[in-house]
Scaffold this motif. Sequence first.
Motif: not given
Length: 309
Positions: A173-190
């Motif tokens: 809920h407060s994670d501000t990391h950007r992940y190089k794996d696009k699917e992981l980044d999308l999953v966490f951000s959404m």
Amino acid sequence: MIQKENSFGTFDQEINAFFKDAHHFASLINTCLYQGQEIVKPQDLMLVDPKIQAYTRDVLMLWNGRYGSYYLGIENQLIENYPMPYRILQYDCLVYKDQMDILEKEHRKKKNLRSSEEFLSGIKEEDKLIPCITIVIYYGTRPWQYHFEMKDLFDVKDEHHLIDFKMNLLEVHSDTHRYKDKELDLVFSMTRDILNANFNTIRNKYKQGIPKQVALVIASMAKDEELYQQIKEEEKEVIVMCESLDRMREEARAEGMILGRRDGLIQGEEKAELRILTNLLKKGISDSYILEITGVSSELLMKAKQAIH
């Protein structure tokens, strides 16, 4: 509809399957432990049996890479678990115990322990264990509040001489990391936007189609049964999440209006409000959606949840 008592188990299965993908797993470890450097390579990861002794972990990988061999684990938490530092310490120690048992068994079989120290120890001086690192991923809507390390479970004044153990905690809920794996980044951000009820952001930002299986993972991380079921029933293999969320919110809003007219919500009666909230909760609609579509206080929502249990 997913049965309420089985929903968390279903969500766990979806999330675990997602992280068993070596690319997702490597990206998580690299971002959380190595500041985004590509230290862990997907090809150097091997999925291993997560059952150690009588306990089954969520995901466990063996990493044979730059720094040697490591066990890397993930534990998913949909709600806060107070003894979590102890649980993680226990899981990691069981990984070590399993290795110790194997070493001792091999030496007994070979009968190659010579010195008194080796007989006492059950292993040789040169024997080494594979270390274990675990990350706890928390999908709650509010911050993790209690017990981040073992000393938080003790009630003593002098902590200086205690051997402490602090868990690696990632709060989505407060994670501000950007992940190089696009699917992981999308999953966490959404998931983060859903947990924080950022509906305008979701509507404006997530208009692209995503694989149905990824959408199911997002709904699982958000603990949203209604959204999960809606996606599950879609015949398309590409899901536009903003459309799915809008449809679900409209259905929930319509449900609330109908129940409101029937039960007297318009008159502002608390009993009627509680009945409506109870019905929405039983349908599996998440707290954030209920708060947005009804406008009730979080205190009243908590009261409705207590009434169910």
